[in-house]
Design an enzyme around this catalytic site. Structure first.
Site, PDB file in Angstrom:
ATOM      1  CD  GLU A 147      45.384  60.043 -34.324  1.00  0.00           C
ATOM      2  OE1 GLU A 147      44.633  60.699 -33.489  1.00  0.00           O
ATOM      3  OE2 GLU A 147      45.123  59.190 -35.084  1.00  0.00           O
ATOM      4  CG  HIS A 148      49.292  61.405 -29.880  1.00  0.00           C
ATOM      5  ND1 HIS A 148      49.053  61.304 -28.551  1.00  0.00           N
ATOM      6  CD2 HIS A 148      49.128  60.106 -30.442  1.00  0.00           C
ATOM      7  CE1 HIS A 148      48.534  59.867 -28.388  1.00  0.00           C
ATOM      8  NE2 HIS A 148      48.831  59.288 -29.468  1.00  0.00           N
ATOM      9  CG  ASP A 188      44.132  66.563 -29.773  1.00  0.00           C
ATOM     10  OD1 ASP A 188      45.063  66.317 -29.263  1.00  0.00           O
ATOM     11  OD2 ASP A 188      42.751  66.198 -29.464  1.00  0.00           O
ATOM     12  N   GLY A 232      35.777  51.554 -26.654  1.00  0.00           N
ATOM     13  CA  GLY A 232      36.914  51.112 -26.327  1.00  0.00           C
ATOM     14  C   GLY A 232      37.821  50.798 -27.881  1.00  0.00           C
ATOM     15  N   GLY A 257      38.729  52.955 -30.057  1.00  0.00           N
ATOM     16  CA  GLY A 257      39.200  54.277 -30.468  1.00  0.00           C
ATOM     17  C   GLY A 257      38.460  55.105 -31.293  1.00  0.00           C
ATOM     18  CG  LEU A 258      35.964  53.848 -34.167  1.00  0.00           C
ATOM     19  CD1 LEU A 258      34.783  53.309 -34.935  1.00  0.00           C
ATOM     20  CD2 LEU A 258      36.868  54.458 -34.873  1.00  0.00           C
ATOM     21  CB  SER A 291      32.160  55.302 -27.787  1.00  0.00           C
ATOM     22  OG  SER A 291      33.162  54.971 -26.806  1.00  0.00           O
ATOM     23  CG  ASP A 317      38.746  62.480 -29.625  1.00  0.00           C
ATOM     24  OD1 ASP A 317      39.330  62.277 -30.386  1.00  0.00           O
ATOM     25  OD2 ASP A 317      39.107  61.778 -28.563  1.00  0.00           O
TER      26      ASP A 317
HETATM   27  C1  GLA Z   1      42.619  60.572 -27.920  1.00  0.00           C
HETATM   28  C2  GLA Z   1      42.117  62.093 -27.417  1.00  0.00           C
HETATM   29  C3  GLA Z   1      42.520  62.988 -28.394  1.00  0.00           C
HETATM   30  C4  GLA Z   1      43.600  62.940 -29.270  1.00  0.00           C
HETATM   31  C5  GLA Z   1      43.967  61.591 -29.647  1.00  0.00           C
HETATM   32  C6  GLA Z   1      45.329  61.578 -30.386  1.00  0.00           C
HETATM   33  O1  GLA Z   1      41.763  60.158 -28.965  1.00  0.00           O
HETATM   34  O2  GLA Z   1      40.883  62.100 -26.749  1.00  0.00           O
HETATM   35  O3  GLA Z   1      42.320  64.437 -28.044  1.00  0.00           O
HETATM   36  O4  GLA Z   1      44.738  63.652 -28.435  1.00  0.00           O
HETATM   37  O5  GLA Z   1      43.886  60.666 -28.497  1.00  0.00           O
HETATM   38  O6  GLA Z   1      45.511  62.050 -31.473  1.00  0.00           O
END
Ligand code: GLA
Length: 363
Positions: A27-28, A30, A113, A115-116, A118, A163
């Site tokens: 997470e965080h 990319d 909203g 966090g998946l 969309s 994503d």
């Molecule tokens: C959001 C961003 C992704 C990634 C995540 C955190 O989903 O769209 O590119 O940075 O946050 O991992």
């Protein structure tokens, strides 16, 4: 509510779908040129397409925000689901493809909203439908890159590539290992004898955009101070400890998170994978500071549920969903136990995975 038959006056000419994503680890990372391991969601967004008889693009979605119309030549959509589609259209045109005026019918069962992602699903489904209708060449990695551009330039969200890569290249049974610098990717099976749980906290991600940009800036500053191109290039994890706070903690999260992904991508037991997820959440909470009390409470409730091996927030943070790994066969019971604990304490959570026969399970 407009049926596709009414909207198209018959059948569409092209139809494509794309999933959202749940990130299991990384997470965080990319936008730091690092590594990640998302899976695709069973929930999908579908885009149906046909040529329009006038000179306008017509967009309709009963699950998003209704009707949008804009001139095929030079028009633009107001902010909302239309801006993602407009971005896809304009970027494909910029590749030299002529796009006639079109009608778009969008349906989705991805909760917006939560966090998946969309938005990535909408972009990827739109690009797939355009590719199908018009027959131009676009491989799945390039498609993900165009989808990301649409999000950055048209929806004005400064996201990384995870994503869109996940939506374009991943499936539900495998994680996609992604190297965000080279875009090298490969499918990696889920840990043996395990299942996933995804529970939405019900907290909207209002702070997410501003904090996301703040974290990106902190990471850039940390890499400048360390003299590396991106935090992915930090070879000695101890090096980050020389940075001033909070850069030290931000960089520590990214460096350790990359190591967790690299370990998990080699294939580890479900127990070890769960430990890595727990460590990831703790680091997002304490060092990266993108969690909120509701997400921490839900993660604690999941960790305490029978059969759960590890749990963490998923996505950018500041609300949205949590993900847990549990022993095969225990997902439904564990998800209900955790949700009940969380909602009894005032939460507004809902189970997104395992998918129920109803659209969302509320307790
Ligand atoms: C959001 C961003 C992704 C990634 C995540 C955190 O989903 O769209 O590119 O940075 O946050 O991992």
């Amino acid at each position: 509510m407009n049926s596709p038959e009414t909207f198209f006056g018959g059948a569409p000419e092209a139809l494509a779908a794309a999933p959202g994503r749940v990130n299991l680890l990384g997470e965080h990372t990319d936008y730091n040129d690092g590594f990640m391991l998302p899976v695709a969601t069973p929930q999908q967004t579908e885009v149906a397409l046909a040529r329009s008889i006038d000179d306008q693009h017509h967009l309709y979605s009963d699950t998003l925000d209704g009707n949008v119309t804009f001139a095929a030549k030079g028009g633009s959509a107001p902010q909302g689901f239309g801006s993602y589609i407009e971005g896809c259209i304009r970027l494909v045109e910029a590749m030299g493809v002529a796009i006639p005026p079109l009608r778009f019918y969008v349906t989705t069962n991805l909760a917006v909203g939560s966090g998946l992602s969309s938005s990535a699903a909408l972009e990827v489904a739109t690009l797939r439908a355009l590719r199908q209708l018009l027959g131009f060449e676009l491989d799945d990695v390039k498609l993900a890159q165009i989808a990301q551009r649409a999000e950055i330039d048209y929806a004005r969200v400064n996201c990384g590539i995870m994503d869109q890569m996940a939506s374009s290249l991943c499936d539900e049974r495998n994680m996609l290992f992604i190297d965000a610098r080279t875009l090298e990717h490969r499918l990696v099976g889920l840990p043996p004898e395990s299942e996933l749980i995804v529970v939405d906290s019900g907290v909207p991600r209002t702070l997410a955009a501003s904090k996301y940009n703040e974290r990106r800036a902190e990471c850039e500053e940390a890499s400048r101070k360390l003299g590396v191109r991106a935090l992915r290039d930090v070879s000695d994890p101890e090096a980050v400890e020389t940075l001033p706070d909070p850069l030290r903690r931000r960089a520590r999260h990214v460096v350790q998170e990359n190591l967790r992904v690299l370990e998990a991508a080699q294939g580890v037991s479900a127990e070890r994978f769960g430990e890595l997820m727990n460590a990831s959440h703790d680091s997002l909470r304490d060092d990266y500071e993108v969690s909120i009390p509701e997400l921490d409470r839900l993660v604690d409730a999941l960790r305490a549920a029978p059969g759960v091996l590890g749990a963490r927030l998923t996505g950018a943070g500041f609300g949205g969903a949590t993900v847990a790994l549990c022993r095969a066969g225990s997902a439904r019971e564990a998800a209900h136990a955790a949700l009940s604990t969380y909602n009894k304490a005032g939460g507004q959570g809902s189970i997104l995975i395992p998918v129920s026969t109803q659209r969302k399970e509320q307790q």
